[in-house]
Design an enzyme around this catalytic site. Structure first.
Site, PDB file in Angstrom:
ATOM      1  N   ARG A   1       0.765  -1.308  -0.036  1.00 40.56           N
ATOM      2  CA  ARG A   1      -0.205  -0.106  -0.069  1.00 40.56           C
ATOM      3  C   ARG A   1       0.868   1.180   0.086  1.00 40.56           C
ATOM      4  O   ARG A   1       1.964   1.469   0.844  1.00 40.56           O
ATOM      5  CB  ARG A   1      -0.832   0.042   1.075  1.00 40.56           C
TER       6      ARG A   1
ATOM      7  N   GLU B   1      -4.499   7.341  -4.315  1.00 42.05           N
ATOM      8  CA  GLU B   1      -4.378   6.482  -5.951  1.00 42.05           C
ATOM      9  C   GLU B   1      -6.009   7.187  -6.153  1.00 42.05           C
ATOM     10  O   GLU B   1      -7.203   7.102  -5.239  1.00 42.05           O
ATOM     11  CB  GLU B   1      -4.579   5.341  -5.652  1.00 42.05           C
TER      12      GLU B   1
ATOM     13  N   HIS C   1      -1.380  -0.417  -9.852  1.00 43.80           N
ATOM     14  CA  HIS C   1      -2.365  -1.311  -8.890  1.00 43.80           C
ATOM     15  C   HIS C   1      -2.460  -2.448  -9.432  1.00 43.80           C
ATOM     16  O   HIS C   1      -3.734  -2.209  -9.575  1.00 43.80           O
ATOM     17  CB  HIS C   1      -3.253  -0.540  -7.857  1.00 43.80           C
TER      18      HIS C   1
HETATM   19  C1  GLV Z   1      -4.925  -5.526  -3.724  1.00 51.11           C
HETATM   20  O1  GLV Z   1      -3.981  -4.381  -3.465  1.00 51.11           O
HETATM   21  C2  GLV Z   1      -5.512  -6.422  -2.514  1.00 51.11           C
HETATM   22  O2  GLV Z   1      -5.536  -6.157  -1.807  1.00 51.11           O
HETATM   23  O3  GLV Z   1      -5.939  -6.893  -3.287  1.00 51.11           O
END
Ligand code: GLV
Length: 322
Positions: A241, A270, A288
Site C-alpha cells: 500500500r 490513488e 495497481h
Molecule cells: C490489492 O491490492 C488487494 O489488496 O487485493
C-alpha cells in the site's frame, strides 16, 4: 430474493450466478467502481440492499453503512482491508469478507516484474527505443543494479512475502525478511530466508520489497530516516500500500541518487501520482496491477459472490474479517 449492489463490473461472469439464483444485481458502471459517494447514492436508491461487493478503493465507513441499513454482507474484492471500517461493520452486525490466497502468486509475480524492471530498465529502454533514441549497443547504456545474486529484503512474510522469497531462490538471491511473526525453521529452510530485525533488513538489502498490510503500525513504515539508512544504490519495490512509504522522501532520495531506482504499484492517494514521481526516470510506475492476471481476478470475483451467497443463505463465509 435479495438486492445486491456491486460497485463495478467484475472479471468473468460470476455475477451471473447471483442473477441465476433470482437475486437482483445493481451494478455500478464505472470500471473503477462507484466509490464512497456513489455507493451511498445507490444504497439510498435501493434501500433494501442486503449485500454489497466493493473494491479496495471504496471506503466503507459509518456513512455508507448508515445509507445501507439493510446490509448484511460486504465482500471486499481484495485481500487488503484498510478501506473497511471494521469497527463500524461489527457495530452494525455486517459480515465483511476479503479474498486472501487466490492473489498470492499474481502479486508476487508483479513484485518480481517491478524488481526486474526497476533494476534492469526495461520500461526506460522501451521509451528510448520508441523515441528513436537508440543508437546501438553501448557498454554503458542503461546500466542498473544486479538482480541475480543480490540481497533481497522482504518486509512482511505472509503468503505474498513467502511467494516472493520462493521466486528469489531461482535468482540466487540472498533472502532476508522481517515480520511480526517469525516463520517456522522448516519454512525458513525451504525458502532459504533469514529472519532479521526491520532495521537490519532495511540496512542490509540491495532490493527491498514491501508485502505488509496497511495498519496503524505499518503506515509510514518506510520513513525518510529508514530510507536514509538503506545502502547507497538500493532499490525499493512496493506492491503493498502506498501509505506504507513516505512518498515525498522516496522522491527526494531517488533524485539525489541515494536510492538507485524504485518500482511502485501503489500510491498514497490513488489514482493520483505526484508529478515529482512521474518526472523521475528511475521509477517504474504501475497502476495497481498486483492481482491483475485474468484467472486471479475471476477467482476474486467468484470468492466475493460465494461470500455474499453464504451470508444470504445463512452460512458462514470462508474469509470473514469482522
Ligand atoms: C490489492 O491490492 C488487494 O489488496 O487485493
Amino acid at each position: 430474493m435479495a438486492t445486491i449492489l456491486v460497485s463495478s463490473p467484475l472479471a468473468g461472469d460470476a455475477v451471473q450466478g447471483l442473477r441465476q439464483r433470482g437475486h437482483e444485481v445493481v451494478q455500478g458502471e464505472p470500471a473503477e467502481g462507484l466509490g464512497h459517494d456513489g455507493l451511498i447514492a445507490e444504497l439510498e436508491r435501493h434501500p433494501g440492499t442486503e449485500a454489497m461487493i466493493c473494491l479496495l478503493t471504496d471506503r466503507i465507513d459509518e456513512q455508507v453503512l448508515a445509507a445501507g441499513r439493510s446490509l448484511r454482507a460486504v465482500a471486499n474484492c481484495a485481500v487488503g482491508i484498510d478501506n473497511l471500517d471494521l469497527q463500524a461493520l461489527r457495530a452494525r452486525g455486517v459480515v465483511a469478507t476479503n479474498t486472501p490466497g487466490v492473489l498470492t502468486d499474481a502479486t508476487a509475480d508483479l513484485a518480481f516484474a517491478l524488481i526486474l524492471d526497476a533494476c534492469r530498465n526495461v520500461t526506460l529502454g522501451d521509451r528510448v527505443v520508441r523515441a528513436g533514441q537508440w543508437r546501438g549497443w553501448a557498454p554503458t547504456l542503461l546500466l542498473g543494479p544486479r538482480v541475480s545474486g543480490s540481497v533481497l529484503g522482504i518486509v512482511g512474510f505472509g503468503r505474498i512475502g513467502q511467494a516472493v522469497a520462493r521466486r528469489a531462490r531461482g535468482f540466487g538471491m540472498r533472502v532476508l525478511y522481517s515480520s511480526p511473526r517469525r516463520a517456522s525453521p522448516e519454512l525458513e529452510r525451504e525458502l532459504g530466508a533469514s529472519f532479521v530485525s526491520l532495521d537490519e533488513l532495511i540496512g542490509s538489502s540491495e532490493i527491498l520489497t514491501l508485502h505488509c498490510p496497511l495498519t496503524p503500525a505499518t503506515r509510514g513504515l518506510l520513513s525518510r530516516e529508514r530510507m536514509l539508512s538503506m545502502r547507497k544504490g538500493a532499490v525499493v519495490v512496493n506492491t503493498a500500500r502506498g501509505a506504507c512509504v513516505d512518498e515525498a522522501a522516496l522522491v527526494e532520495l531517488l533524485r539525489s541518487g541515494h536510492l538507485a531506482a524504485a518500482g511502485l504499484d501503489v500510491y498514497d492517494r490513488e489514482p493520483h501520482v505526484s508529478d515529482a514521481l512521474k518526472s523521475l526516470p528511475n521509477v517504474v510506475l504501475a497502476p495497481h496491477l498486483g492481482s491483475a492476471d485474468r484467472p486471479t481476478r475471476e477467482r476474486m470475483a467468484q470468492m466475493c459472490i460465494d461470500s455474499v451467497l453464504a451470508v444470504l443463505e445463512g452460512r458462514t463465509p470462508e474469509h470473514v474479517v469482522t
